[in-house]
Each structure stands twice: as C-alpha cells, then as structure tokens.
Write a protein that holds these residues in place. Structure first.
Motif, short mmCIF file in Angstrom:
data_model
loop_
_atom_site.label_atom_id
_atom_site.label_comp_id
_atom_site.label_asym_id
_atom_site.label_seq_id
_atom_site.Cartn_x
_atom_site.Cartn_y
_atom_site.Cartn_z
N HIS A 139 -13.01 -2.11 2.62
CA HIS A 139 -11.59 -2.36 2.87
C HIS A 139 -11.17 -2.04 4.30
CE1 HIS A 139 -7.19 -1.60 1.36
NE2 HIS A 139 -7.24 -2.25 2.50
N HIS A 144 -7.55 -2.36 9.45
CA HIS A 144 -8.89 -2.88 9.17
C HIS A 144 -9.63 -3.11 10.49
CE1 HIS A 144 -6.62 -4.90 5.57
NE2 HIS A 144 -6.80 -3.62 5.37
N HIS A 162 -2.66 2.68 8.38
CA HIS A 162 -3.76 2.00 7.67
C HIS A 162 -4.04 0.66 8.33
CE1 HIS A 162 -6.21 0.03 4.75
NE2 HIS A 162 -5.28 -0.88 4.49
N GLU A 193 0.82 -1.22 0.00
CA GLU A 193 0.00 0.00 0.00
C GLU A 193 0.86 1.27 0.00
OE1 GLU A 193 -2.88 -0.25 -0.81
OE2 GLU A 193 -4.04 -1.71 0.32
ZN ZN Z 1 -5.73 -2.77 3.81
#
Ligand code: ZN
Length: 219
Positions: free
Chosen positions: A168, A107, A105, A86
């Motif tokens: 996501h 989840h 980042h 990413e």
């Molecule tokens: Zn991700």
C-alpha cells in the motif's frame, strides 16, 4: 494543537491550517509521494477536532477550502466534501498518541516498493533515520479505506512514528505537520539509499554505540 497564538481567533487558526494542509499536499504531489487523488494528511485542532484532506479530489489542485473539519469519531463538523476515506487510520493515531498533532499518508515509490515486497528498512543506515524516524515496522496488509487498515496499524501506534503498510504505502506521525512531512521525506530518501546500497553490495549499518548516542541526542 498545531499552532496557537493568543491573538489568533479559532477561525483564523483553522484557516491557517487549511492553507498549510493544501500547501503540504501540493508538495507531496510535486515530490511524487502521491499521484491523482491518492494520499491524505491531517492536523489536530483545538477541542480534539481534526482537519483532514477531502476524499477523491485531485491532490495537485486541492484548495484550503476543500479541507474537512471532523471530530474524533469522524463526524463532519464543517466541509463541502467527504473526509478522506483513510480517516480511521488518522483518528486512531490521534486517540492513541496525545503527542501526535499531524498524520501524513502517501505512496512514495521507493518506500512503497519495500512495503510491496514486505521488506523492512534498516533504521541504522543513516544518522538522520536513526535519530528522527526510529525503527520502522512493516504493518500487515489491510484493505485501504476500511476500518480494517486502522485495526492493523493500531497495535504499532503506541511505539512507532513511521510505518510501511504492506502492498500500500507509508504512514508518518509528527508533533506538527512539518515534522510528519519531514519524516515521510526522510523515510522515502532512506528507501532510495537502501536500494542503492544493496545494488552496491549491501549497506553497512551504524555501530550500536552510535545508534544509542544518536537516539539519546534526539530525545
Ligand atoms: Zn493509501
């Protein structure tokens, strides 16, 4: 830059950042904000270099030595692993936001649930959300680990610090790593509170005058 102390050499500063990244990634894992090899975090170093978590490694055990140093074009300067897939999203944030020195980042399940349902989170539900996160856009889906996702996030980067990524996860920016991590923690907590408030009949938002007061105070 993240931390700089005139007595520190560049290598010492990078090593300190390596440890900080590993410690923060472990916290992300322990809090359930990521599982397995998911999630990625980075910090901006001197000379516009970036230190980022590696791709594909177990985030519960990732070590300071596993971190990868890259330039703003994504070229590896130093590291034994591939940088996070990413990296495009991280680099877009550093290029468009000179005030941003850290990107997180993950989840986390509650806020990712809202992102999966394409439902936005109200920023005026709690004072800390209003003051520290601001408005939270829902970014259109882009395939993870592709430049396409960075392209979807880019139009929002100049105006926001926290983002729900459809189907996501979430992305937060900060002036340093603690700042970006705290934003992710507050974002996840606000998603929990919003869900509970809706089970109880729906949230009652802060009055607009209070929202303006809180935002003014946080500037
Ligand atoms: Zn991700």
């Amino acid at each position: 830059m993240e931390i700089i102390n005139s007595n520190q050499t560049y290598t010492e500063m990078v090593n300190e950042m390596r440890k900080l990244l590993a410690d923060t990634m472990h916290r992300m894992y322990e809090h359930g904000f990521v599982v397995a090899a998911e999630g990625n975090i980075s910090v901006r170093l001197l000379n516009n270099q970036v230190l980022i978590t590696p791709s594909g490694l177990d985030k519960a055990t990732v070590s300071p030595e596993d971190m990868v140093r890259i330039d703003l074009d994504g070229n590896v300067i130093e590291g034994n692993h591939k940088p996070s897939s990413e990296l495009h999203m991280h680099l877009a944030a550093y290029k468009l936001r000179p005030d941003v020195n850290a990107v997180v980042h993950g989840h986390p399940p509650f806020s990712t649930g809202f992102a999966a349902a394409h439902i936005s989170l109200p920023s005026s539900i709690l004072p800390e959300v209003t003051a520290l996160l601001g408005d939270i856009p829902v970014v259109e889906y882009g395939t993870p680990s592709c430049e396409e996702l960075a392209k979807k996030v880019e139009p929002y980067l100049p105006s926001y610090d926290c983002f729900l990524l459809e189907n996501h996860g979430v992305l937060t920016l900060g002036k340093n790593l603690q700042h970006a991590f705290h934003r992710l923690e507050i974002l996840e907590n606000s998603a929990k509170v919003t869900l509970i408030a809706r089970l109880l009949g729906g949230e009652k938002l802060l009055p607009q005058a209070e929202v303006e007061k809180l935002r003014k105070k946080s500037q």
